[in-house]
Design an enzyme around this catalytic site. Structure first.
Site, PDB file in Angstrom:
ATOM      1  N   SER A  17      -8.470  -4.456  -2.548  1.00  0.00           N
ATOM      2  CA  SER A  17      -8.165  -3.043  -2.458  1.00  0.00           C
ATOM      3  C   SER A  17      -8.600  -1.657  -3.188  1.00  0.00           C
ATOM      4  CB  SER A  17      -6.614  -2.804  -2.960  1.00  0.00           C
ATOM      5  OG  SER A  17      -5.878  -1.999  -2.696  1.00  0.00           O
ATOM      6  N   HIS A  42     -10.201  -4.031   1.631  1.00  0.00           N
ATOM      7  CA  HIS A  42      -8.543  -3.543   2.054  1.00  0.00           C
ATOM      8  C   HIS A  42      -8.009  -2.084   1.243  1.00  0.00           C
ATOM      9  CE1 HIS A  42      -5.001  -5.001   2.609  1.00  0.00           C
ATOM     10  NE2 HIS A  42      -4.049  -3.902   1.694  1.00  0.00           N
ATOM     11  N   ASP A  44      -5.223   0.655   1.755  1.00  0.00           N
ATOM     12  CA  ASP A  44      -3.795   0.427   1.353  1.00  0.00           C
ATOM     13  C   ASP A  44      -2.947   2.374   1.484  1.00  0.00           C
ATOM     14  OD1 ASP A  44      -2.730  -2.105   0.651  1.00  0.00           O
ATOM     15  OD2 ASP A  44      -3.611  -1.111  -0.949  1.00  0.00           O
ATOM     16  N   MET A  46      -0.079   4.680   2.333  1.00  0.00           N
ATOM     17  CA  MET A  46       1.409   4.568   2.271  1.00  0.00           C
ATOM     18  C   MET A  46       2.228   6.321   2.363  1.00  0.00           C
ATOM     19  SD  MET A  46       1.159   2.756  -1.049  1.00  0.00           S
ATOM     20  CE  MET A  46       0.402   1.370  -1.845  1.00  0.00           C
ATOM     21  N   HIS A  75      -4.497  -0.888   5.986  1.00  0.00           N
ATOM     22  CA  HIS A  75      -2.950  -1.964   5.649  1.00  0.00           C
ATOM     23  C   HIS A  75      -1.907  -0.949   5.757  1.00  0.00           C
ATOM     24  CE1 HIS A  75       0.281  -3.823   2.430  1.00  0.00           C
ATOM     25  NE2 HIS A  75       0.684  -3.458   3.928  1.00  0.00           N
ATOM     26  N   MET A  77       1.064   1.000   5.594  1.00  0.00           N
ATOM     27  CA  MET A  77       2.863   1.302   4.883  1.00  0.00           C
ATOM     28  C   MET A  77       2.986   2.708   5.131  1.00  0.00           C
ATOM     29  SD  MET A  77       2.027  -1.355   1.277  1.00  0.00           S
ATOM     30  CE  MET A  77      -0.108  -0.127   1.310  1.00  0.00           C
ATOM     31  N   MET A 146       2.340 -10.229   2.660  1.00  0.00           N
ATOM     32  CA  MET A 146       3.230  -9.157   0.738  1.00  0.00           C
ATOM     33  C   MET A 146       2.967  -9.836  -0.201  1.00  0.00           C
ATOM     34  SD  MET A 146       2.039  -6.181   1.275  1.00  0.00           S
ATOM     35  CE  MET A 146       1.844  -5.770  -0.845  1.00  0.00           C
ATOM     36  N   GLY A 151       4.521  -0.914  -2.842  1.00  0.00           N
ATOM     37  CA  GLY A 151       4.295   0.255  -3.107  1.00  0.00           C
ATOM     38  C   GLY A 151       3.383   0.798  -4.077  1.00  0.00           C
ATOM     39  N   PHE A 152       3.282  -0.177  -4.600  1.00  0.00           N
ATOM     40  CA  PHE A 152       1.797   0.017  -5.794  1.00  0.00           C
ATOM     41  C   PHE A 152       1.015  -1.153  -6.281  1.00  0.00           C
ATOM     42  CE2 PHE A 152       5.947   1.623  -6.604  1.00  0.00           C
ATOM     43  CZ  PHE A 152       5.497   3.407  -6.754  1.00  0.00           C
ATOM     44  N   GLY A 153      -0.062  -0.857  -6.813  1.00  0.00           N
ATOM     45  CA  GLY A 153      -0.772  -1.810  -7.575  1.00  0.00           C
ATOM     46  C   GLY A 153      -0.174  -2.815  -8.340  1.00  0.00           C
ATOM     47  N   GLY A 154      -0.843  -3.701  -9.515  1.00  0.00           N
ATOM     48  CA  GLY A 154      -0.049  -4.185 -10.364  1.00  0.00           C
ATOM     49  C   GLY A 154       0.636  -4.440 -11.070  1.00  0.00           C
ATOM     50  N   ASP A 182      -1.824 -10.225  -0.498  1.00  0.00           N
ATOM     51  CA  ASP A 182      -1.622  -9.011  -0.855  1.00  0.00           C
ATOM     52  C   ASP A 182      -0.381  -9.136  -2.372  1.00  0.00           C
ATOM     53  OD1 ASP A 182      -2.305  -6.404  -1.407  1.00  0.00           O
ATOM     54  OD2 ASP A 182      -1.638  -5.886   0.695  1.00  0.00           O
ATOM     55  N   GLY A 184      -0.690  -8.627  -6.725  1.00  0.00           N
ATOM     56  CA  GLY A 184      -0.511  -9.688  -8.166  1.00  0.00           C
ATOM     57  C   GLY A 184      -1.651 -10.961  -7.829  1.00  0.00           C
ATOM     58  N   GLY A 204      -6.928  -5.628  -6.168  1.00  0.00           N
ATOM     59  CA  GLY A 204      -6.684  -4.639  -6.549  1.00  0.00           C
ATOM     60  C   GLY A 204      -7.310  -5.103  -7.551  1.00  0.00           C
ATOM     61  N   SER A 205      -5.453  -4.463  -8.942  1.00  0.00           N
ATOM     62  CA  SER A 205      -6.453  -4.254 -10.095  1.00  0.00           C
ATOM     63  C   SER A 205      -7.551  -5.439 -10.807  1.00  0.00           C
ATOM     64  CB  SER A 205      -4.765  -4.451 -11.125  1.00  0.00           C
ATOM     65  OG  SER A 205      -3.789  -4.825 -10.599  1.00  0.00           O
TER      66      SER A 205
END
Ligand code: DX5
Ligand code: ZN
Length: 241
Positions: A17, A42, A44, A46, A75, A77, A146, A151-154, A182, A184, A204-205
């Site tokens: 991501s 990917h 994202d 938002m 994706h 959102m 999901m 809304g947020f990575g990490g 998608d 964690g 992502g992270s």
């Protein structure tokens, strides 16, 4: 159309991501992750309304498209989503995924995506049951589970979603529908969803940590670690079945 989208298979695909990339260097970041082994990119999107964060829109997608050789997995959102689908199709997305919770007319959104010649995906928030896709199974190419609240990575992986993946895998049967997870996803959590039946893993992270456009080798090591963990679990689950 990229060849690996035209020919469906359940091989593990890693989709980094770019939400975790350097926002001032998206083009170079996309090139770096593909060179380091990413299967899909990917993206994202938002809107600060459907999810409590704003990322970017169709202009950014169009700008990065020339820097992606393979699959651009978008994706969305956003809500409402239908008024913007055509703009993202024109921006060059290969897959457009909408949220089941984004509006009352999921079937219509999916028809719209396919009418524009794109692969259609449905994403389910953690609290949304898998049954919402039961009557649109013939209109989707992908379901995105999901494993965090979007809304947020990490954020931390929600283990409750492993059972949802398992149920979706049974519901889908032999249909050519990808199961993507998608949120964690790490070398520790990837085996759980791969064993349950997921074949596309967004991260992502866990992909971007430790690397940069000028030092992309860690991206490759991170992608390889997630892939290896997932492939091993997929193989073990198949031989146990
Ligand atoms: C969350 C996004 C994810 C997110 C994943 O709303 O859809 O794609 O960026 O990030 P990690 O892998 O850091 O959980
Ligand atoms: Zn995403």
């Amino acid at each position: 159309m990229p060849t690996d989208l035209a020919a469906f298979d359940r091989a593990i695909k890693i989709a980094p991501s770019i939400l975790s990339a350097d926002f001032a260097n998206f083009g170079a970041e996309c090139e770096a992750i593909e060179a380091q082994g990413a299967d899909w990119v990917h993206v994202d999107v938002m809107d600060g309304h459907f999810v409590p964060n704003i990322s970017f829109g169709p202009q950014t997608c169009a700008a990065i498209r020339p820097h992606i050789k393979g699959v651009m997995d978008v994706h969305l959102m956003i809500a409402p989503v239908d008024p913007y689908v055509e703009a993202f199709a024109k921006a060059g997305a290969d897959i457009l995924t909408v949220h089941a919770e984004a509006g009352p007319h999921l079937d219509r959104s999916l028809q719209l995506i396919r009418s524009l010649g794109k692969k259609a995906g449905v994403s389910l928030n953690p609290a949304t049951p898998e049954s919402v896709i039961e009557y649109v199974l013939d209109k989707i190419d992908l379901v995105l589970v999901m494993s965090v609240n979007p809304g947020f990575g990490g954020q931390s992986f929600l283990e409750s979603q492993v059972e949802k993946v398992r149920r979706l895998r049974a519901m889908i049967g032999e249909r050519p529908i990808h199961i993507e997870v998608d949120g964690g996803v790490t070398p520790e959590t990837a085996p759980l969803v791969a064993a349950a039946g997921a074949n596309v893993l967004v991260a992502g992270s866990a992909v971007f940590k430790g690397g940069s456009v000028t030092n992309p080798a860690p991206y490759g090591a991170n992608i390889a670690a997630i892939r290896k963990a997932a492939e091993t679990a997929q193989k073990e689950a198949r031989s146990a079945a």
